[in-house]
Design a protein around this motif. Structure first.
Motif, short mmCIF file in Angstrom:
data_model
loop_
_atom_site.label_atom_id
_atom_site.label_comp_id
_atom_site.label_asym_id
_atom_site.label_seq_id
_atom_site.Cartn_x
_atom_site.Cartn_y
_atom_site.Cartn_z
N ALA A 258 54.50 49.90 -64.96
CA ALA A 258 55.75 50.36 -64.37
C ALA A 258 55.63 50.56 -62.85
N GLY A 259 54.45 50.31 -62.29
CA GLY A 259 54.24 50.48 -60.86
C GLY A 259 54.15 51.93 -60.43
N LEU A 260 53.76 52.82 -61.32
CA LEU A 260 53.75 54.25 -61.04
C LEU A 260 52.35 54.84 -60.95
N LEU A 261 51.32 54.07 -61.24
CA LEU A 261 49.97 54.61 -61.34
C LEU A 261 49.42 55.00 -59.97
N ARG A 262 48.85 56.21 -59.90
CA ARG A 262 48.31 56.73 -58.65
C ARG A 262 46.78 56.83 -58.75
N PRO A 263 46.10 56.81 -57.60
CA PRO A 263 44.63 56.80 -57.64
C PRO A 263 44.00 57.94 -58.42
N HIS A 264 44.54 59.17 -58.28
CA HIS A 264 43.91 60.28 -59.00
C HIS A 264 44.05 60.13 -60.51
N GLU A 265 45.09 59.44 -60.96
CA GLU A 265 45.24 59.21 -62.39
C GLU A 265 44.16 58.26 -62.90
N ILE A 266 43.83 57.25 -62.08
CA ILE A 266 42.75 56.33 -62.45
C ILE A 266 41.43 57.09 -62.51
N SER A 267 41.21 58.01 -61.56
CA SER A 267 40.00 58.82 -61.59
C SER A 267 39.93 59.65 -62.87
N MET A 268 41.06 60.21 -63.30
CA MET A 268 41.08 60.98 -64.54
C MET A 268 40.70 60.09 -65.72
N GLY A 269 41.23 58.87 -65.73
CA GLY A 269 40.93 57.96 -66.83
C GLY A 269 39.48 57.54 -66.86
N LYS A 270 38.93 57.17 -65.70
CA LYS A 270 37.53 56.74 -65.65
C LYS A 270 36.61 57.89 -66.05
N LEU A 271 36.86 59.07 -65.53
CA LEU A 271 36.03 60.22 -65.82
C LEU A 271 36.08 60.58 -67.29
N ALA A 272 37.29 60.64 -67.87
CA ALA A 272 37.44 61.05 -69.26
C ALA A 272 36.84 60.02 -70.22
N SER A 273 37.09 58.76 -69.95
CA SER A 273 36.62 57.72 -70.87
C SER A 273 35.11 57.60 -70.89
N VAL A 274 34.50 57.60 -69.71
CA VAL A 274 33.05 57.43 -69.67
C VAL A 274 32.34 58.66 -70.22
N ARG A 275 32.85 59.83 -69.92
CA ARG A 275 32.28 61.05 -70.50
C ARG A 275 32.33 60.99 -72.03
N ALA A 276 33.50 60.65 -72.57
CA ALA A 276 33.65 60.58 -74.02
C ALA A 276 32.72 59.54 -74.61
N ALA A 277 32.68 58.36 -74.01
CA ALA A 277 31.90 57.26 -74.57
C ALA A 277 30.41 57.56 -74.56
N ILE A 278 29.89 58.11 -73.46
CA ILE A 278 28.46 58.35 -73.39
C ILE A 278 28.04 59.46 -74.35
N ASP A 279 28.90 60.47 -74.51
CA ASP A 279 28.60 61.53 -75.47
C ASP A 279 28.59 60.99 -76.90
N VAL A 280 29.54 60.13 -77.21
CA VAL A 280 29.61 59.53 -78.54
C VAL A 280 28.41 58.64 -78.80
N ALA A 281 28.03 57.82 -77.81
CA ALA A 281 26.89 56.93 -78.00
C ALA A 281 25.61 57.72 -78.24
N ARG A 282 25.43 58.80 -77.49
CA ARG A 282 24.24 59.64 -77.67
C ARG A 282 24.25 60.30 -79.05
N GLU A 283 25.39 60.82 -79.44
CA GLU A 283 25.50 61.48 -80.75
C GLU A 283 25.30 60.49 -81.89
N ALA A 284 25.84 59.30 -81.72
CA ALA A 284 25.65 58.26 -82.74
C ALA A 284 24.19 57.88 -82.86
N ARG A 285 23.49 57.77 -81.74
CA ARG A 285 22.06 57.48 -81.77
C ARG A 285 21.32 58.56 -82.55
#
Length: 385
Positions: free
Chosen positions: A308-335
């Motif tokens: 929609a042309g509405l995405l702002r830089p801080h929103e991308i930062s929120m997405g990158k931070l949240a996704s990588v945190r979740a993924a790395i925690d899950v990968a470690r727990e799965a291991r």
């Protein structure tokens, strides 16, 4: 068994689901059977490049010049499926499309776009993106690489570090200081004075290539300067394209780790019953699924806002931070859930966890993205005194 407990799939269009199925099939066919060997041998499979090009995945979010012109959510879905195979493979597509190709598409001349983008979309030419330096990682404003004018040419001196694909690239997007500020240049990698050396050995992203670049009196004609690239805003615009892809991609690694843990827990018997029947196991699996689903909803929201042309830089930062945190925690727990078997390359979680250490660091560390969010909240930048 499904890990999509919120039926997020129902929020996707038929076209988006078709893209997911197509890329997932490519990963199952071309990547999964080989990724453990590639990772163990620290080999990037160059033979995969034309396959990814033929599938329309290189610069797929760009329009024209042979690019697929797909929407933001479709792009995100593709990155997620690729990273379910391996972060290193997704990183290749991100560097090629979201960094190098985006730089040319956004900031290049028409002649530059016509010369490079169609070949890069087909995988016939490979690009890299030279911003980070040995002493300027999270602070690109401290870059020392300098381009000076010499008649109709520019002469570039400096060094770059952790540059994906540089040793196999045909063209490098090099960011350098000039007397007029930061500018971008297209440097053909066979130019005298340009040297790219793979960084080895690595404990992460082993099926990928990261390099040191040395630039010693590299002469570049004015026609290879990106005419619309002025200041650090130009490379940051490209970084935001890559960060958006990471917000989706990391969740693919997390999902694959969770799926492996689920399958293992269903088959592994302890004390006379499946591991999956244990209350503590179910609690661990539930927490993993919850964190991934929350991050998935955020990624989808960001995708819709981008379209929609509405995405702002801080929103991308929120997405990158949240996704990588979740993924790395899950990968470690799965291991951990896989016990001793989890350290074998037969299973993906530890490989994903090792890769995600790099994903967590590049395109902005946790600290950088936290301060971007803090700036959006307070209106005060904490980056410089």
């Amino acid at each position: 068994m499904t890990t999509d407990l919120l039926d997020i799939e129902s929020l996707l269009s038929d076209e988006e689901r078709a893209t997911r199925a197509r890329v997932r099939a490519l990963v199952d066919r071309e990547i999964r059977p080989h990724i453990a060997e590639w990772f163990e041998r620290a080999v990037f499979p160059r033979e995969l490049v034309p396959v990814l090009g033929e599938a329309g995945l290189l610069g797929m979010h760009l329009t024209g010049y042979g690019c697929a012109g797909r929407g933001a959510v479709e792009y995100g879905i593709a990155m997620q499926e690729l990273e379910a195979g391996d972060s290193g493979i997704r990183t290749f597509v991100s560097v090629q499309g979201s960094l190098a190709m985006s730089a040319i598409a956004k900031h290049g001349s028409e002649a530059q776009r016509e010369a490079w983008l169609p070949r890069m979309a087909r995988g016939e030419a490979i690009g890299c993106f030279g911003l980070t330096e040995p002493d300027a990682g999270s602070d690109p404003g401290a870059m020392r690489t300098f381009a000076r004018r010499d008649g109709d040419d520019w002469v570039i001196d400096g060094a770059k570090r952790w540059i994906g694909l540089a040793s196999i690239a045909d063209v490098a997007v090099i960011w350098a200081r000039t007397e007029e500020g930061v500018r971008g240049f297209l440097v053909e990698t066979d130019s005298p004075g340009f040297t790219a050396t793979a960084i080895e050995p690595k404990l992460s992203m082993r099926a990928s290539i990261q390099c040191d670049i040395a630039l010693e009196g590299v002469r570049v004609p004015e026609s290879m300067r990106l005419p619309e690239a002025r200041g650090l805003r130009a490379p940051f615009e490209c970084l935001n394209e890559a960060r958006f892809g990471i917000a989706w991609g990391a969740l693919g690694a997390g999902r694959d780790a969770l799926e492996q843990a689920l399958a293992y827990a269903a088959e592994r018997e302890v004390f006379g019953k499946p591991l999956a029947a244990m209350q503590l196991t179910q609690a661990r699996l539930a927490e993993m699924a919850l964190s991934l689903q929350q991050a998935q909803l955020l990624a989808l929201h960001l995708g819709r806002r981008k379209e929609a042309g509405l995405l702002r830089p801080h929103e991308i930062s929120m997405g990158k931070l949240a996704s990588v945190r979740a993924a790395i925690d899950v990968a470690r727990e799965a291991r951990a859930l896989l016990g001793g078997n989890g350290v074998s390359l037969e299973h993906s979680p530890m490989r994903h966890a090792a890769n995600l250490e790099s994903v967590r660091t590049y395109e902005g560390t946790d600290e950088v993205h936290t301060l971007v969010i803090g700036h959006a909240l307070t209106g005060i930048s904490a980056f410089r005194g």
